[in-house]
Design an enzyme around this catalytic site. Structure first.
Site: not given
Length: 377
Positions: A123, A128, A131, A134, A231
């Site tokens: 991450r 991004q 990802d 996500s 996290y």
């Protein structure tokens, strides 16, 4: 010209596909050749004709699809028949569930494939767009509210009518990551009164910015409860007890509870006890987004709706993104398309730089072995 192959998903209940006509067109423009197994996109509303119109070659059999494939895109890990059909040295990119699905990893290693677990993409800012956690969690959070609202026997928004007023439903989101934030936003759009909790202090402001109320024991442990990667850390037994005490009275008053808490490589933490479930009103609903990793709600069962003695419902639906497969596939396919750009050199040849921090973090098998340090042994 390097060849990307996309096969039909063979795992039970998987409706997504790893490429769409949109991404096929862009991959071809970037210098790839793309082969699609016939029917791969049908469950996501992407027919073979649309892939052909985008420039892909559609093959009728798995063997023909994989025969020349340098890189294979999958949603879930490949099945044994797919692994057996890989050409020597092929690359595979998929959500491999590497901590649980050891058989698939070992099969890929034995076949000599270089496999990338998309869950392990770090991450960081430049990753991004790759990802997958996500992109899929965002849709899962949305769908969790829809599933909860459907199972709940009342309306979510307050309604004032000539016959009287319908009170707004109370929705509680436990775990405010990507899924939780989308669940908050969706429940708010539907008119519910929303509260949320998370062990990471940074989420308080995010929750409040969406118009929901934040609920947590805000002690010293809470203030340090987030990893550098963003996290949640696993909390101490003492903190969990204090948090449980705070939440017990709150849960009893809720109409819908949605739990989203996951810890990478570990079973999902238990957030809602059987006693807390028993305290809820008849007709109330719990949606457990972590059920595939053991569940956050005591009594949740994968793939089942459990109706408790007090009349509450625990929804253990698997693969919520797959219930909105067209959009989930579109986002996932764009994640993979971005990842594929890392595998070509400046001349457009397939030549991965395995020292690149993204590739290095995601690589799980290579040279006949499982190579990721988190999976060794």
């Amino acid at each position: 010209m390097a060849v990307i192959a996309v096969t039909r998903e063979r795992r039970a209940g998987e409706t997504r596909v790893a490429a769409t006509p949109e991404t096929v067109k862009k991959l071809i423009a970037a210098g790839w050749s793309v082969t699609i197994e016939a029917g791969a996109g049908m469950a996501s509303a992407y027919p073979d004709a649309d892939y052909e119109a985008a420039g892909a070659k559609v093959e009728k059999t798995l063997k023909a699809t994989l025969k020349d494939a340098d890189l294979v895109f999958k949603v879930r890990g490949p099945e044994a028949e797919e692994i057996a059909a890989l050409k020597p040295g092929a690359l595979v990119a998929a959500t491999l569930n590497p901590y649980q699905d050891k058989d698939t990893l070992n099969g890929l290693a034995t076949a000599g494939a270089s496999a990338f677990a998309m869950e392990f993409v770090p991450r960081i800012t430049r990753a991004q767009v790759m990802d997958v956690l996500s992109s899929q969690a965002n849709l899962a959070g949305y769908r969790a509210v829809i599933e909860g609202a459907e199972a709940f026997g009342k309306a979510l928004p307050m309604m004032m009518t000539a016959a009287g007023t319908v009170a707004a439903a109370k929705v509680f989101i436990m775990g405010v990551g990507v899924a939780g934030l989308q669940a908050i936003a969706t429940a708010r759009r539907l008119g519910a009164v929303v509260t949320a909790t998370d062990v990471r202090p940074a989420t308080k402001e995010q929750v409040e910015s969406l118009g929901a109320k934040f609920l947590a024991v805000e002690d010293e442990e809470f203030k340090n409860a987030q990893t550098a990667g963003g996290y949640a850390k696993e909390m101490s037994a003492e903190y969990q007890a204090k948090q449980a005490e705070l939440l017990t009275g709150h849960i009893a008053k809720q109409d819908i509870v949605i739990t989203t808490a996951l810890i990478p490589g570990r079973p999902a933490p238990k957030l809602v006890s059987a006693a807390q479930v028993a305290s809820m009103k008849p007709g109330s609903v719990l949606v457990d987004l972590a059920v595939e990793q053991g569940g956050n709600v005591e009594g949740a069962k994968l793939g089942e709706t459990v109706i408790t003695a007090n009349g509450a419902k625990i929804l253990g639906a698997a693969n919520l993104p797959g219930r909105i497969a067209t959009d989930a596939s579109a986002l996932y396919a764009r994640n993979l398309m971005a990842f594929a750009t890392l595998l070509l050199d400046k001349e457009g040849a397939l030549n991965p730089d395995y020292e690149d921090e993204i590739l290095k973090a995601a690589l799980v098998t290579q040279g006949g072995k499982v190579v990721h340090p988190n999976l060794a042994g």
